[in-house]
Design a protein around this motif. Structure first.
Motif, PDB file in Angstrom:
ATOM      1  N   GLY A 140       0.925  -1.074   0.069  1.00  0.00           N
ATOM      2  CA  GLY A 140      -0.006   0.278  -0.076  1.00  0.00           C
ATOM      3  C   GLY A 140       0.893   1.587  -0.183  1.00  0.00           C
ATOM      4  N   GLY A 141       0.428   2.069   0.383  1.00  0.00           N
ATOM      5  CA  GLY A 141       0.745   3.660  -0.418  1.00  0.00           C
ATOM      6  C   GLY A 141       0.414   4.243   0.407  1.00  0.00           C
ATOM      7  N   ILE A 142       0.908   5.950   0.397  1.00  0.00           N
ATOM      8  CA  ILE A 142       0.407   6.922   1.584  1.00  0.00           C
ATOM      9  C   ILE A 142       1.086   8.488   1.388  1.00  0.00           C
ATOM     10  CG2 ILE A 142       3.267   7.391   2.440  1.00  0.00           C
ATOM     11  CD1 ILE A 142       1.905   6.756   5.506  1.00  0.00           C
ATOM     12  N   ILE A 143      -0.131   9.062   1.366  1.00  0.00           N
ATOM     13  CA  ILE A 143       0.139  10.320   0.992  1.00  0.00           C
ATOM     14  C   ILE A 143       0.393  11.093   2.521  1.00  0.00           C
ATOM     15  CG2 ILE A 143      -0.727  12.965   0.419  1.00  0.00           C
ATOM     16  CD1 ILE A 143      -3.143  10.181  -1.329  1.00  0.00           C
ATOM     17  N   THR A 144       1.286  11.744   2.296  1.00  0.00           N
ATOM     18  CA  THR A 144       2.144  12.942   3.456  1.00  0.00           C
ATOM     19  C   THR A 144       1.606  14.021   3.113  1.00  0.00           C
ATOM     20  OG1 THR A 144       4.022  12.306   2.674  1.00  0.00           O
ATOM     21  CG2 THR A 144       3.277  11.037   4.845  1.00  0.00           C
ATOM     22  N   GLN A 145       1.292  15.138   3.896  1.00  0.00           N
ATOM     23  CA  GLN A 145       1.454  16.195   3.593  1.00  0.00           C
ATOM     24  C   GLN A 145       1.777  16.959   4.546  1.00  0.00           C
ATOM     25  OE1 GLN A 145      -3.710  16.301   2.952  1.00  0.00           O
ATOM     26  NE2 GLN A 145      -2.899  18.199   3.016  1.00  0.00           N
ATOM     27  N   THR A 146       2.883  18.695   4.711  1.00  0.00           N
ATOM     28  CA  THR A 146       3.251  18.708   5.510  1.00  0.00           C
ATOM     29  C   THR A 146       3.416  20.462   5.424  1.00  0.00           C
ATOM     30  OG1 THR A 146       5.378  18.912   3.670  1.00  0.00           O
ATOM     31  CG2 THR A 146       5.614  17.742   5.652  1.00  0.00           C
ATOM     32  N   PRO A 147       2.900  21.240   6.333  1.00  0.00           N
ATOM     33  CA  PRO A 147       2.633  20.679   7.808  1.00  0.00           C
ATOM     34  C   PRO A 147       1.637  20.420   7.805  1.00  0.00           C
ATOM     35  CG  PRO A 147       2.770  23.133   7.915  1.00  0.00           C
ATOM     36  CD  PRO A 147       2.711  22.560   6.917  1.00  0.00           C
ATOM     37  N   LYS A 148       1.729  20.401   9.758  1.00  0.00           N
ATOM     38  CA  LYS A 148       0.049  19.025   9.918  1.00  0.00           C
ATOM     39  C   LYS A 148      -0.281  20.366  10.227  1.00  0.00           C
ATOM     40  CE  LYS A 148      -1.236  15.516  12.935  1.00  0.00           C
ATOM     41  NZ  LYS A 148      -1.568  14.726  13.653  1.00  0.00           N
ATOM     42  N   PHE A 149       0.023  21.634  11.143  1.00  0.00           N
ATOM     43  CA  PHE A 149      -0.243  22.389  11.420  1.00  0.00           C
ATOM     44  C   PHE A 149       0.406  23.861  10.499  1.00  0.00           C
ATOM     45  CE2 PHE A 149      -3.460  21.167  14.016  1.00  0.00           C
ATOM     46  CZ  PHE A 149      -2.713  20.272  14.626  1.00  0.00           C
ATOM     47  N   LEU A 150      -0.726  25.133  10.711  1.00  0.00           N
ATOM     48  CA  LEU A 150       0.210  26.145   9.851  1.00  0.00           C
ATOM     49  C   LEU A 150      -0.437  26.802  10.640  1.00  0.00           C
ATOM     50  CD1 LEU A 150       2.595  27.272   7.194  1.00  0.00           C
ATOM     51  CD2 LEU A 150       0.423  26.370   6.054  1.00  0.00           C
ATOM     52  N   ILE A 151       0.561  28.167  11.203  1.00  0.00           N
ATOM     53  CA  ILE A 151       0.245  29.493  11.726  1.00  0.00           C
ATOM     54  C   ILE A 151       0.813  30.889  11.082  1.00  0.00           C
ATOM     55  CG2 ILE A 151      -0.546  30.800  13.815  1.00  0.00           C
ATOM     56  CD1 ILE A 151      -0.402  28.505  15.182  1.00  0.00           C
ATOM     57  N   GLY A 152       0.149  31.606  10.282  1.00  0.00           N
ATOM     58  CA  GLY A 152       0.372  32.660   9.341  1.00  0.00           C
ATOM     59  C   GLY A 152      -0.723  33.652   9.944  1.00  0.00           C
ATOM     60  N   GLN A 153       0.601  34.538   9.084  1.00  0.00           N
ATOM     61  CA  GLN A 153      -0.422  36.674   9.317  1.00  0.00           C
ATOM     62  C   GLN A 153      -1.188  36.779   8.122  1.00  0.00           C
ATOM     63  OE1 GLN A 153       0.560  37.894  12.516  1.00  0.00           O
ATOM     64  NE2 GLN A 153       2.243  36.765  13.043  1.00  0.00           N
ATOM     65  N   GLU A 154      -1.973  37.381   7.953  1.00  0.00           N
ATOM     66  CA  GLU A 154      -2.435  38.551   7.306  1.00  0.00           C
ATOM     67  C   GLU A 154      -1.531  38.691   5.570  1.00  0.00           C
ATOM     68  OE1 GLU A 154      -4.761  41.892   8.177  1.00  0.00           O
ATOM     69  OE2 GLU A 154      -5.804  41.365   6.407  1.00  0.00           O
ATOM     70  N   GLY A 155      -2.052  38.424   4.799  1.00  0.00           N
ATOM     71  CA  GLY A 155      -0.488  38.987   3.423  1.00  0.00           C
ATOM     72  C   GLY A 155       0.111  37.895   3.563  1.00  0.00           C
ATOM     73  N   GLN A 156       0.228  36.816   4.447  1.00  0.00           N
ATOM     74  CA  GLN A 156       1.530  36.295   3.676  1.00  0.00           C
ATOM     75  C   GLN A 156       1.239  35.308   3.300  1.00  0.00           C
ATOM     76  OE1 GLN A 156       2.446  34.076   7.307  1.00  0.00           O
ATOM     77  NE2 GLN A 156       4.336  33.865   7.054  1.00  0.00           N
ATOM     78  N   LYS A 157       2.318  34.827   2.385  1.00  0.00           N
ATOM     79  CA  LYS A 157       2.144  33.909   1.219  1.00  0.00           C
ATOM     80  C   LYS A 157       2.663  32.585   2.446  1.00  0.00           C
ATOM     81  CE  LYS A 157       4.206  33.582  -3.173  1.00  0.00           C
ATOM     82  NZ  LYS A 157       5.026  33.731  -4.348  1.00  0.00           N
ATOM     83  N   LEU A 158       1.920  31.812   1.783  1.00  0.00           N
ATOM     84  CA  LEU A 158       2.134  30.198   2.498  1.00  0.00           C
ATOM     85  C   LEU A 158       2.004  28.988   1.552  1.00  0.00           C
ATOM     86  CD1 LEU A 158      -0.730  31.181   5.658  1.00  0.00           C
ATOM     87  CD2 LEU A 158       2.131  30.582   5.732  1.00  0.00           C
ATOM     88  N   THR A 159       2.814  27.986   1.667  1.00  0.00           N
ATOM     89  CA  THR A 159       2.827  27.262   1.282  1.00  0.00           C
ATOM     90  C   THR A 159       3.175  25.460   1.404  1.00  0.00           C
ATOM     91  OG1 THR A 159       4.463  28.329  -0.857  1.00  0.00           O
ATOM     92  CG2 THR A 159       4.603  25.493  -0.884  1.00  0.00           C
ATOM     93  N   LEU A 160       1.841  24.960   1.362  1.00  0.00           N
ATOM     94  CA  LEU A 160       1.749  23.933   1.940  1.00  0.00           C
ATOM     95  C   LEU A 160       2.283  22.716   0.875  1.00  0.00           C
ATOM     96  CD1 LEU A 160      -0.764  25.565   1.969  1.00  0.00           C
ATOM     97  CD2 LEU A 160      -1.986  23.840   3.162  1.00  0.00           C
ATOM     98  N   LYS A 161       2.451  21.385   1.415  1.00  0.00           N
ATOM     99  CA  LYS A 161       3.329  20.088   0.940  1.00  0.00           C
ATOM    100  C   LYS A 161       2.507  19.072   0.767  1.00  0.00           C
ATOM    101  CE  LYS A 161       7.474  22.618   0.120  1.00  0.00           C
ATOM    102  NZ  LYS A 161       7.202  22.332  -0.889  1.00  0.00           N
TER     103      LYS A 161
END
Lengths: 114, 110
Positions: free
Chosen positions: A1-22
């Motif tokens: 079987g396979g797996i899907i991983t996502q990072t980060p698990k929790f993401l806290i950002g500021q207004e207007g910030q550019k944020l990247t999820l993987k």
């Protein structure tokens, strides 16, 4: 079987910030997806990709960018985080090109914007 | 636009009983998938159907593209069945579109 991983698990950002999820998958699936889930609502499709370097817009693409750097990875960028925004971002993959197929989901990234 | 109406939004069952969840579609859908959200927030595949019915243990799902609905039947409900269930459907029109139902929160009690 396979797996899907996502990072980060929790993401806290500021207004207007550019944020990247993987997202990474080792199913060797062709199609990958990014969904957003808001409390009490169903998932909404942001972007999907049917193969490496492909990118297709979903219903909710405005305010987001995505990149399918290679077959196994799909990243999502929030171009400008909105104040008080809270949502869970789910990545999924499926073997079928361009269709729903049988989707497998990652555990999600929970975004909070202060 | 393409929509999915999922019902009920919440459901309470006693152990050993059963019920059905339903998704109605406003347009012809090509396929449907049912998920359960587990305690860690992950979406677990239950069924994927392009037509007909599928059964797995105490769960059974049906999909009728022509009549525009899908159902998920749960029988002999157990405590561990509690969670949120979602349907997702792939639109049969040109292009690719997936729409999700808003979910059914199921609580199974002793």
């Amino acid at each position: 079987g396979g797996i899907i991983t996502q990072t980060p698990k929790f993401l806290i950002g500021q207004e207007g910030q550019k944020l990247t999820l993987k997202c990474q998958q080792n199913f060797n699936h062709d199609t990958m997806y990014w969904y957003r889930q808001d409390s009490g609502k169903g998932l909404r499709l942001i972007y999907y990709s049917i193969t490496e370097n492909d990118l297709q817009k979903g219903d909710l693409s405005e305010g987001y960018d995505a990149s399918r750097e290679k077959k196994s990875s799909f990243s999502l960028t929030v171009t400008s985080a909105q104040k008080n925004e809270m949502a869970v971002f789910l990545c999924a993959s499926s073997i079928r090109l361009g269709g729903l197929g049988e989707q497998y989901f990652g555990p999600g990234t929970r975004l909070t914007v202060l | 636009g393409d929509q999915v109406e999922q019902s009920p939004s919440a459901l309470s069952l006693h152990e050993g009983t059963g019920s059905a969840l339903r998704c109605n579609f406003t347009t012809t859908m090509r396929a449907v998938q049912w998920f359960r959200k587990n305690s860690r927030g992950s979406l677990i595949n239950l069924f994927y159907l392009a037509s007909g019915t599928k059964e797995n243990g105490r769960l059974k799902s049906a999909f009728d593209s022509k009549e525009r609905y899908s159902t998920l039947h749960i029988r002999d409900a157990q405590l561990e069945d509690s969670g949120t269930y979602f349907c997702a459907a792939e639109a049969g029109t040109g292009g690719y579109k997936v729409v999700f139902g808003s979910g059914t929160r199921l609580l199974v009690s002793p």
